[in-house]
Write a protein that holds these residues in place. Structure first.
Motif, PDB file in Angstrom:
ATOM      1  N   ARG A   5       0.828  -1.206   0.000  1.00  0.00           N
ATOM      2  CA  ARG A   5       0.000   0.000   0.000  1.00  0.00           C
ATOM      3  C   ARG A   5       0.862   1.256   0.000  1.00  0.00           C
ATOM      4  NH1 ARG A   5      -4.980  -0.095   1.686  1.00  0.00           N
ATOM      5  NH2 ARG A   5      -4.949   1.904   0.625  1.00  0.00           N
ATOM      6  N   TYR A  35      -6.116  -3.327 -15.277  1.00  0.00           N
ATOM      7  CA  TYR A  35      -5.469  -2.086 -15.702  1.00  0.00           C
ATOM      8  C   TYR A  35      -4.570  -1.562 -14.577  1.00  0.00           C
ATOM      9  CZ  TYR A  35      -9.832  -2.225 -18.436  1.00  0.00           C
ATOM     10  OH  TYR A  35     -10.895  -2.611 -19.212  1.00  0.00           O
ATOM     11  N   TYR A  64      -3.232   2.262 -13.530  1.00  0.00           N
ATOM     12  CA  TYR A  64      -3.276   3.697 -13.734  1.00  0.00           C
ATOM     13  C   TYR A  64      -2.347   4.351 -12.721  1.00  0.00           C
ATOM     14  CZ  TYR A  64      -7.627   3.368 -16.501  1.00  0.00           C
ATOM     15  OH  TYR A  64      -8.569   3.088 -17.457  1.00  0.00           O
ATOM     16  N   PHE A 118      -3.031   2.954  -9.151  1.00  0.00           N
ATOM     17  CA  PHE A 118      -4.299   2.251  -8.959  1.00  0.00           C
ATOM     18  C   PHE A 118      -4.423   1.111  -9.951  1.00  0.00           C
ATOM     19  CE2 PHE A 118      -6.544   4.644  -5.830  1.00  0.00           C
ATOM     20  CZ  PHE A 118      -6.086   5.953  -5.935  1.00  0.00           C
ATOM     21  N   ALA A 155     -15.181   0.003 -14.702  1.00  0.00           N
ATOM     22  CA  ALA A 155     -13.995  -0.541 -14.062  1.00  0.00           C
ATOM     23  C   ALA A 155     -14.096  -0.289 -12.565  1.00  0.00           C
ATOM     24  CB  ALA A 155     -12.741   0.115 -14.622  1.00  0.00           C
ATOM     25  N   PHE A 156     -13.695  -1.276 -11.781  1.00  0.00           N
ATOM     26  CA  PHE A 156     -13.653  -1.165 -10.329  1.00  0.00           C
ATOM     27  C   PHE A 156     -12.195  -1.004  -9.910  1.00  0.00           C
ATOM     28  CE2 PHE A 156     -18.017  -2.134  -9.677  1.00  0.00           C
ATOM     29  CZ  PHE A 156     -18.369  -3.006 -10.680  1.00  0.00           C
ATOM     30  N   PHE A 157     -11.989  -0.123  -8.957  1.00  0.00           N
ATOM     31  CA  PHE A 157     -10.628   0.239  -8.585  1.00  0.00           C
ATOM     32  C   PHE A 157     -10.238  -0.293  -7.219  1.00  0.00           C
ATOM     33  CE2 PHE A 157      -9.080   3.234 -11.748  1.00  0.00           C
ATOM     34  CZ  PHE A 157     -10.224   3.435 -12.501  1.00  0.00           C
ATOM     35  N   GLY A 158      -8.934  -0.546  -7.072  1.00  0.00           N
ATOM     36  CA  GLY A 158      -8.377  -0.881  -5.781  1.00  0.00           C
ATOM     37  C   GLY A 158      -8.139   0.367  -4.960  1.00  0.00           C
ATOM     38  N   GLN A 159      -7.538   0.183  -3.791  1.00  0.00           N
ATOM     39  CA  GLN A 159      -7.317   1.285  -2.865  1.00  0.00           C
ATOM     40  C   GLN A 159      -6.098   2.126  -3.190  1.00  0.00           C
ATOM     41  OE1 GLN A 159      -9.646   2.342  -0.967  1.00  0.00           O
ATOM     42  NE2 GLN A 159      -9.621   1.326   1.005  1.00  0.00           N
ATOM     43  N   THR A 212      -1.703   2.376  -4.335  1.00  0.00           N
ATOM     44  CA  THR A 212      -0.370   2.226  -3.733  1.00  0.00           C
ATOM     45  C   THR A 212       0.359   3.545  -3.884  1.00  0.00           C
ATOM     46  OG1 THR A 212      -0.182  -0.132  -4.243  1.00  0.00           O
ATOM     47  CG2 THR A 212       1.869   1.083  -3.900  1.00  0.00           C
ATOM     48  N   GLY A 217      -5.465   4.098   3.191  1.00  0.00           N
ATOM     49  CA  GLY A 217      -5.851   4.409   1.826  1.00  0.00           C
ATOM     50  C   GLY A 217      -4.965   5.468   1.226  1.00  0.00           C
ATOM     51  N   GLU A 218      -5.170   5.677  -0.061  1.00  0.00           N
ATOM     52  CA  GLU A 218      -4.332   6.640  -0.751  1.00  0.00           C
ATOM     53  C   GLU A 218      -5.150   7.808  -1.250  1.00  0.00           C
ATOM     54  OE1 GLU A 218      -1.450   4.505   0.403  1.00  0.00           O
ATOM     55  OE2 GLU A 218      -1.208   6.379  -0.677  1.00  0.00           O
ATOM     56  N   ILE A 265     -18.583   7.243 -17.999  1.00  0.00           N
ATOM     57  CA  ILE A 265     -18.816   6.885 -16.599  1.00  0.00           C
ATOM     58  C   ILE A 265     -18.488   8.096 -15.729  1.00  0.00           C
ATOM     59  CG2 ILE A 265     -18.206   5.342 -14.697  1.00  0.00           C
ATOM     60  CD1 ILE A 265     -17.155   3.349 -16.637  1.00  0.00           C
ATOM     61  N   TYR A 274     -17.194   8.807 -11.876  1.00  0.00           N
ATOM     62  CA  TYR A 274     -16.631   8.206 -10.681  1.00  0.00           C
ATOM     63  C   TYR A 274     -16.548   9.247  -9.574  1.00  0.00           C
ATOM     64  CZ  TYR A 274     -14.976   3.963 -13.041  1.00  0.00           C
ATOM     65  OH  TYR A 274     -14.901   2.770 -13.727  1.00  0.00           O
ATOM     66  N   GLY A 331      -8.337   9.252   0.241  1.00  0.00           N
ATOM     67  CA  GLY A 331      -7.753   8.000   0.702  1.00  0.00           C
ATOM     68  C   GLY A 331      -8.315   6.746   0.055  1.00  0.00           C
ATOM     69  N   LYS A 332      -9.141   6.923  -0.967  1.00  0.00           N
ATOM     70  CA  LYS A 332      -9.755   5.753  -1.594  1.00  0.00           C
ATOM     71  C   LYS A 332      -9.571   5.780  -3.103  1.00  0.00           C
ATOM     72  CE  LYS A 332     -13.364   5.231   1.905  1.00  0.00           C
ATOM     73  NZ  LYS A 332     -14.833   5.097   2.148  1.00  0.00           N
ATOM     74  N   GLY A 333      -9.830   4.638  -3.711  1.00  0.00           N
ATOM     75  CA  GLY A 333      -9.837   4.582  -5.159  1.00  0.00           C
ATOM     76  C   GLY A 333     -11.142   5.118  -5.717  1.00  0.00           C
ATOM     77  N   PRO A 334     -11.184   5.431  -7.005  1.00  0.00           N
ATOM     78  CA  PRO A 334     -12.432   5.908  -7.625  1.00  0.00           C
ATOM     79  C   PRO A 334     -13.544   4.879  -7.472  1.00  0.00           C
ATOM     80  CG  PRO A 334     -10.554   6.300  -9.069  1.00  0.00           C
ATOM     81  CD  PRO A 334     -10.063   5.425  -7.958  1.00  0.00           C
ATOM     82  N   PHE A 366     -17.439   3.810  -8.767  1.00  0.00           N
ATOM     83  CA  PHE A 366     -18.429   3.965  -9.828  1.00  0.00           C
ATOM     84  C   PHE A 366     -19.707   4.611  -9.296  1.00  0.00           C
ATOM     85  CE2 PHE A 366     -20.724   2.803 -13.601  1.00  0.00           C
ATOM     86  CZ  PHE A 366     -22.002   2.474 -13.173  1.00  0.00           C
ATOM     87  N   LEU A 406     -10.369   3.148 -19.973  1.00  0.00           N
ATOM     88  CA  LEU A 406     -11.027   4.428 -19.808  1.00  0.00           C
ATOM     89  C   LEU A 406     -10.024   5.576 -19.858  1.00  0.00           C
ATOM     90  CD1 LEU A 406     -13.291   3.355 -16.844  1.00  0.00           C
ATOM     91  CD2 LEU A 406     -14.086   3.849 -19.150  1.00  0.00           C
TER      92      LEU A 406
END
Lengths: 115, 114
Positions: free
Chosen positions: A9, A33, A35, A90, A104-108, A110, B1-2, B34, B36, B41-44, B46, B102
């Motif tokens: 992380r 992916y 990013y 990400f 697209a679903f994203f992770g938290q 790094t 989180g980032e 889309i 987002y 601290g979190k990712g995007p 949807f 995307l």
């Protein structure tokens, strides 16, 4: 987070060292992916994969390589880290069939710092 | 989180008001869009999507409008709440052969004043 785990992380590394970031999914989605997110640039695509061993470059691929030996894992490698690669990275996954585009679903993320 | 400290355009609204966030895109071949939401601290995350064969789509408290003539996308949030405070990104995907990646806009920060 849709079954996506990024590791590590946080990482601090020195210029010139290799770094590998891992993305692991439990959704069995075909597409994965990487990013990067930087101030003033939003999210920019580095590399993506459309299946095991099938990868392609994104808009900012220089200095990065990827590998996907299993459906669930997508690795991003910085062969020789530079300060310009300091960023938040990400991973994202998406399903989709044929030409149907899906979200697209994203992770938290790094946070990588290259010193 | 980032999270990333982004120097973004900011929209400030009062709690309970409606919010409208706009996005312009340049690729006339884009056929999927889309919105987002990214919290600190979190990712995007949807919110809602729309395909190019539609000009409006509604979700829970959100509506996306697509104007292909002027390549413009907007996100309307009804009765904005403090929990809506975040950075909002539009994203698009083009008519290419299976890439499905995307392209993101630079984002708008929404601040909800109580």
């Amino acid at each position: 987070d849709a079954g996506i785990t990024q590791s590590p992380r946080h990482k601090v590394t020195e210029t010139g060292t290799p770094v590998t970031l891992r993305c692991h999914q439990t959704e069995n989605h075909r597409y994965m992916y990487w990013y990067r997110q930087d101030p003033g640039h939003g999210l920019r695509l580095i590399h993506y994969s459309y299946g095991v061993k099938d990868t392609d470059k994104g808009e900012v691929s220089d200095g990065y390589s990827v590998s996907r030996s299993k459906t669930e894992d997508f690795l991003l490698t910085l062969e020789s880290a530079t300060s310009s690669q300091t960023s938040v990275y990400f991973c994202a996954i998406s399903a989709g069939t044929g030409n149907l585009r899906t979200e697209a679903f994203f992770g938290q993320g790094t946070r990588l710092t290259v010193v | 989180g980032e999270s990333v400290g982004l120097h973004l355009p900011t929209l400030s609204v009062q709690e309970g008001d409606n919010s409208i966030i706009n996005c312009a895109y340049s690729n006339s071949a884009s056929d999927y869009f889309i919105w987002y939401k990214q919290e600190s601290g979190k990712g995007p995350q949807f919110i809602i999507d729309i395909r190019s064969n539609m000009d409006k789509r509604q979700g829970q408290r959100v509506t996306v409008l697509l104007n292909k003539t002027v390549k413009h996308l907007s996100l309307q949030i009804a009765a904005t709440q403090p929990g809506d405070s975040a950075v909002y990104f539009c994203a698009e995907a083009g008519m290419d052969t299976g890439r499905r990646a995307l392209t993101f806009g630079s984002g708008t920060r929404l601040q909800v004043q109580p």
